[in-house]
Design a protein around this motif. Structure first.
Motif, PDB file in Angstrom:
ATOM      1  N   ALA A 247     -26.069 -26.881  30.078  1.00 51.31           N
ATOM      2  CA  ALA A 247     -24.636 -26.671  29.853  1.00 51.31           C
ATOM      3  C   ALA A 247     -24.127 -27.573  28.747  1.00 51.31           C
ATOM      4  N   ASN A 248     -23.023 -27.159  28.126  1.00 53.54           N
ATOM      5  CA  ASN A 248     -22.341 -28.028  27.167  1.00 53.54           C
ATOM      6  C   ASN A 248     -21.656 -29.164  27.914  1.00 53.54           C
ATOM      7  N   HIS A 249     -21.438 -30.280  27.227  1.00 49.69           N
ATOM      8  CA  HIS A 249     -21.011 -31.511  27.902  1.00 49.69           C
ATOM      9  C   HIS A 249     -19.689 -32.008  27.331  1.00 49.69           C
ATOM     10  N   THR A 250     -18.687 -32.112  28.201  1.00 48.45           N
ATOM     11  CA  THR A 250     -17.367 -32.605  27.810  1.00 48.45           C
ATOM     12  C   THR A 250     -16.989 -33.875  28.550  1.00 48.45           C
ATOM     13  N   SER A 251     -17.448 -33.980  29.791  1.00 50.68           N
ATOM     14  CA  SER A 251     -16.974 -35.057  30.655  1.00 50.68           C
ATOM     15  C   SER A 251     -17.985 -35.323  31.765  1.00 50.68           C
ATOM     16  N   PRO A 252     -17.951 -36.521  32.361  1.00 47.85           N
ATOM     17  CA  PRO A 252     -18.797 -36.774  33.535  1.00 47.85           C
ATOM     18  C   PRO A 252     -18.476 -35.842  34.706  1.00 47.85           C
ATOM     19  N   ILE A 253     -17.246 -35.315  34.739  1.00 44.50           N
ATOM     20  CA  ILE A 253     -16.876 -34.427  35.852  1.00 44.50           C
ATOM     21  C   ILE A 253     -17.502 -33.044  35.700  1.00 44.50           C
ATOM     22  N   ASP A 254     -18.212 -32.792  34.576  1.00 52.40           N
ATOM     23  CA  ASP A 254     -18.960 -31.534  34.454  1.00 52.40           C
ATOM     24  C   ASP A 254     -19.915 -31.371  35.628  1.00 52.40           C
ATOM     25  N   VAL A 255     -20.497 -32.478  36.057  1.00 51.29           N
ATOM     26  CA  VAL A 255     -21.441 -32.446  37.183  1.00 51.29           C
ATOM     27  C   VAL A 255     -20.742 -31.962  38.443  1.00 51.29           C
ATOM     28  N   ILE A 256     -19.557 -32.498  38.714  1.00 50.31           N
ATOM     29  CA  ILE A 256     -18.813 -32.112  39.914  1.00 50.31           C
ATOM     30  C   ILE A 256     -18.385 -30.652  39.834  1.00 50.31           C
ATOM     31  N   ILE A 257     -17.960 -30.224  38.639  1.00 50.56           N
ATOM     32  CA  ILE A 257     -17.521 -28.840  38.448  1.00 50.56           C
ATOM     33  C   ILE A 257     -18.630 -27.857  38.803  1.00 50.56           C
ATOM     34  N   PRO A 322     -28.053 -31.172  27.278  1.00 52.86           N
ATOM     35  CA  PRO A 322     -28.930 -31.558  26.172  1.00 52.86           C
ATOM     36  C   PRO A 322     -28.219 -32.110  24.936  1.00 52.86           C
ATOM     37  N   GLU A 323     -26.877 -32.064  24.881  1.00 60.56           N
ATOM     38  CA  GLU A 323     -26.181 -32.688  23.752  1.00 60.56           C
ATOM     39  C   GLU A 323     -26.336 -34.205  23.786  1.00 60.56           C
ATOM     40  N   GLY A 324     -26.470 -34.753  24.991  1.00 61.36           N
ATOM     41  CA  GLY A 324     -26.688 -36.186  25.132  1.00 61.36           C
ATOM     42  C   GLY A 324     -25.438 -37.026  25.031  1.00 61.36           C
ATOM     43  N   THR A 325     -24.280 -36.419  24.784  1.00 59.04           N
ATOM     44  CA  THR A 325     -23.013 -37.147  24.709  1.00 59.04           C
ATOM     45  C   THR A 325     -21.878 -36.168  24.960  1.00 59.04           C
ATOM     46  N   CYS A 326     -20.678 -36.692  25.174  1.00 59.90           N
ATOM     47  CA  CYS A 326     -19.527 -35.841  25.464  1.00 59.90           C
ATOM     48  C   CYS A 326     -18.847 -35.397  24.174  1.00 59.90           C
ATOM     49  N   ILE A 327     -18.553 -34.099  24.073  1.00 59.49           N
ATOM     50  CA  ILE A 327     -17.855 -33.504  22.935  1.00 59.49           C
ATOM     51  C   ILE A 327     -16.501 -33.006  23.450  1.00 59.49           C
ATOM     52  N   ASN A 328     -15.504 -32.925  22.569  1.00 60.24           N
ATOM     53  CA  ASN A 328     -14.133 -32.662  23.032  1.00 60.24           C
ATOM     54  C   ASN A 328     -13.831 -31.213  23.396  1.00 60.24           C
ATOM     55  N   ASN A 329     -14.836 -30.435  23.732  1.00 59.91           N
ATOM     56  CA  ASN A 329     -14.677 -29.082  24.256  1.00 59.91           C
ATOM     57  C   ASN A 329     -14.122 -28.094  23.231  1.00 59.91           C
ATOM     58  N   THR A 330     -14.250 -28.437  21.950  1.00 56.90           N
ATOM     59  CA  THR A 330     -13.912 -27.479  20.900  1.00 56.90           C
ATOM     60  C   THR A 330     -15.172 -26.925  20.249  1.00 56.90           C
ATOM     61  N   GLU A 341     -38.956 -27.996  25.619  1.00 52.29           N
ATOM     62  CA  GLU A 341     -40.411 -28.013  25.467  1.00 52.29           C
ATOM     63  C   GLU A 341     -41.108 -27.735  26.796  1.00 52.29           C
ATOM     64  N   ILE A 342     -40.333 -27.757  27.876  1.00 55.80           N
ATOM     65  CA  ILE A 342     -40.885 -27.520  29.214  1.00 55.80           C
ATOM     66  C   ILE A 342     -41.008 -26.022  29.452  1.00 55.80           C
ATOM     67  N   ASP A 343     -42.084 -25.616  30.049  1.00 53.07           N
ATOM     68  CA  ASP A 343     -42.331 -24.202  30.342  1.00 53.07           C
ATOM     69  C   ASP A 343     -41.562 -23.823  31.607  1.00 53.07           C
ATOM     70  N   ALA A 344     -40.295 -23.453  31.435  1.00 50.31           N
ATOM     71  CA  ALA A 344     -39.459 -23.091  32.571  1.00 50.31           C
ATOM     72  C   ALA A 344     -38.359 -22.147  32.109  1.00 50.31           C
ATOM     73  N   THR A 345     -37.824 -21.386  33.034  1.00 51.95           N
ATOM     74  CA  THR A 345     -36.711 -20.496  32.728  1.00 51.95           C
ATOM     75  C   THR A 345     -35.442 -21.322  32.560  1.00 51.95           C
ATOM     76  N   VAL A 346     -34.697 -21.045  31.505  1.00 52.58           N
ATOM     77  CA  VAL A 346     -33.457 -21.769  31.221  1.00 52.58           C
ATOM     78  C   VAL A 346     -32.263 -20.904  31.619  1.00 52.58           C
ATOM     79  N   TYR A 347     -31.341 -21.503  32.371  1.00 49.12           N
ATOM     80  CA  TYR A 347     -30.120 -20.820  32.795  1.00 49.12           C
ATOM     81  C   TYR A 347     -28.936 -21.449  32.054  1.00 49.12           C
ATOM     82  N   PRO A 348     -28.467 -20.824  30.960  1.00 48.85           N
ATOM     83  CA  PRO A 348     -27.357 -21.404  30.202  1.00 48.85           C
ATOM     84  C   PRO A 348     -26.033 -21.275  30.959  1.00 48.85           C
ATOM     85  N   VAL A 349     -25.202 -22.291  30.830  1.00 49.61           N
ATOM     86  CA  VAL A 349     -23.875 -22.293  31.453  1.00 49.61           C
ATOM     87  C   VAL A 349     -22.864 -22.795  30.423  1.00 49.61           C
ATOM     88  N   ALA A 350     -21.773 -22.061  30.260  1.00 47.23           N
ATOM     89  CA  ALA A 350     -20.706 -22.458  29.341  1.00 47.23           C
ATOM     90  C   ALA A 350     -19.509 -22.950  30.148  1.00 47.23           C
TER      91      ALA A 350
END
Length: 457
Positions: A247-257, A322-330, A341-350
């Motif tokens: 998922a894209n990363h905006t805030s630590p509360i992304d985890v809770i969401i 995977p961004e590794g830091t918080c971006i302002n959601n724009t 690089e891991i052999d696994a199915t990726v489930y994208p979340v916006a």
């Protein structure tokens, strides 16, 4: 010695006891119990609609007051990037040479002083329209949401509007903040206590089921501590066991969401203090992946532990930003390739937040965690939409970088975000020398290549 009892003191104690009883009863009935069963009474959505009407009225009052007082209304900058026709370095330098001495690169392959203007112009343009730096600051709103911090140019418009702002301040800090702090401590306290209890059970189906129920319940209580109003789309694409949720990363509360709608295995560095207590309790009930500080930089070790986890299809999907830091959601910035690089199915979340009710972006260079959480809990609400995208797998002949870019593009497109190639690490570090050397190589290659073409002819 005689004891004198003041009837007034007894009355105060009785009223205080009744108030606390009513307070916790309301919390239990309307918030904690619905969180346990995953139901909602629709109070938060009604609250959101009321706020929207209030914001519209306040904005009209501001515009009307500005016209009456001949004040200039501040129009915030737009975070949208204006698309430009791509031009090559050779084309732009040719244009500069033609406008100066009517000589083109093909006729004069050697260096000219006018070529400097190309790099100077690109440098000034980068400063004027910096695609990177403005992604690490809160976006301005076109309308005022009665939060002083959302409008730096707020000034006195009318007595009615000022009274309304003061009333909102009293409601947010006098009523909502204590309620939210109580819920936050309740959710975190239950998470620590119940996961420790579940950790005593032997591994098996019962332990897994109880662990998932407890995690969902506690995260839903924490969501209510933020008055978070979340709309989930395409739930049939929710991540499944043995996969990677990206998922894209905006805030630590992304985890809770995300964790309030499904269970995930978390990945992160081991911390001390309260965060360390929470991590140690959580891992007793669920196989989360925590790394020591010395292990984080060992890419092979990290990749192996992630691979071992996804190979076991009975384990929960791994949640990664995977961004590794918080971006302002724009926008969405460069995804680190390690996860792909891991052999696994990726489930994208916006994830897309609505900044009208409260800015969820965490500017870690400006606010500490406690300060940030205080700002979140003193906002009107946290409103966001979550889209579960169809699962994606690495195609034949596709490397990890290409796969990461394809997933990033899908997330940006669904969330209405700008897709940027820049590394989010520029938030704290300087531009790498390789970027400068790349421009130097392009210019050198242009001159050398032109000379070679001329000699052949």
């Amino acid at each position: 010695m005689e004891l004198f009892f003041n009837p007034f003191d007894n009355l105060v104690c009785i009223l205080l006891g009744i108030s606390l009883t009513v307070w916790f009863t309301l919390l239990l009935v309307f918030i904690i119990v619905p969180a346990i069963f995953g139901v909602s009474f629709g109070i938060r959505r009604l609250y959101m609609k009321t706020l929207l009407k209030l914001f519209e009225w306040a904005t009209l009052r501001i515009e009307r007051g500005a016209k009456e007082n001949n004040h200039h209304l501040y129009k915030p900058y737009s975070n949208a990037i204006i698309a430009k026709e791509p031009t090559s370095l050779e084309e732009e330098i040719n244009e500069i040479r033609r406008s100066g001495s009517n000589r083109e690169l093909n006729s004069a392959p050697e260096f000219e002083m006018s070529d400097i203007f190309y790099f100077a112009r690109r440098g000034v343009a980068s400063i004027m329209d910096d695609e990177v730096t403005k992604r690490f600051s809160a976006e301005e709103l076109e309308s005022w949401n009665l939060l002083t911090r959302s409008n730096n140019n707020f000034h006195y418009i009318s007595l009615r509007l000022t009274v309304l702002w003061g009333l909102g301040l009293l409601i947010r800090y006098g009523l909502l903040l204590p309620l939210r702090v109580t819920l936050a401590f309740t959710g975190v306290g239950l998470l620590v206590f119940l996961t420790c209890v579940i950790g005593l059970l032997p591994n098996g189906r019962l332990k897994n089921v109880l662990s998932q129920k407890v995690h969902l319940m506690c995260y839903r209580i924490c969501v209510r501590a933020l008055t978070a109003i979340i709309t989930y789309h395409d739930s049939e694409n929710k991540p499944k066991n043995g996969g990677l949720c990206v998922a894209n990363h905006t805030s630590p509360i992304d985890v809770i969401i995300l964790a309030s709608d499904g269970c995930y295995a978390m990945v992160g560095q081991i911390h001390g203090g309260l965060m360390g207590v929470i991590q140690r309790s959580m891992v007793k009930a669920c196989p989360h992946i925590w790394f020591e500080r010395s292990e984080v930089k060992d890419r092979h070790l990290v990749a192996k532990r992630l691979s071992d986890h996804v190979e076991d299809k009975s384990k929960l999907p791994i949640l990664i930003f995977p961004e590794g830091t918080c971006i302002n959601n724009t926008s969405v910035m460069m995804f680190k390739k390690g996860s792909f690089e891991i052999d696994a199915t990726v489930y994208p979340v916006a994830i897309k937040y609505d900044p009208r009710f409260g800015d969820a972006f965490w500017n870690s260079s400006k606010f500490g965690m406690v300060n940030y959480l205080l700002r979140m809990m003193s906002s009107w609400a946290i409103v966001c939409s979550v889209w579960y995208l169809p699962p994606m797998s690495r195609e034949e002949g596709e490397d990890a970088v290409q796969f990461a870019n394809r997933v990033k593009a899908a997330i940006a497109r669904q969330g209405g975000l700008v897709d940027l190639l820049w590394d989010g690490g520029l938030k704290r570090g300087k531009v790498k020398d390789t970027f400068k050397e790349e421009q130097q190589k392009l210019y050198s290659k242009m001159l050398v290549g032109t000379q070679e073409d001329r000699s052949r002819s």
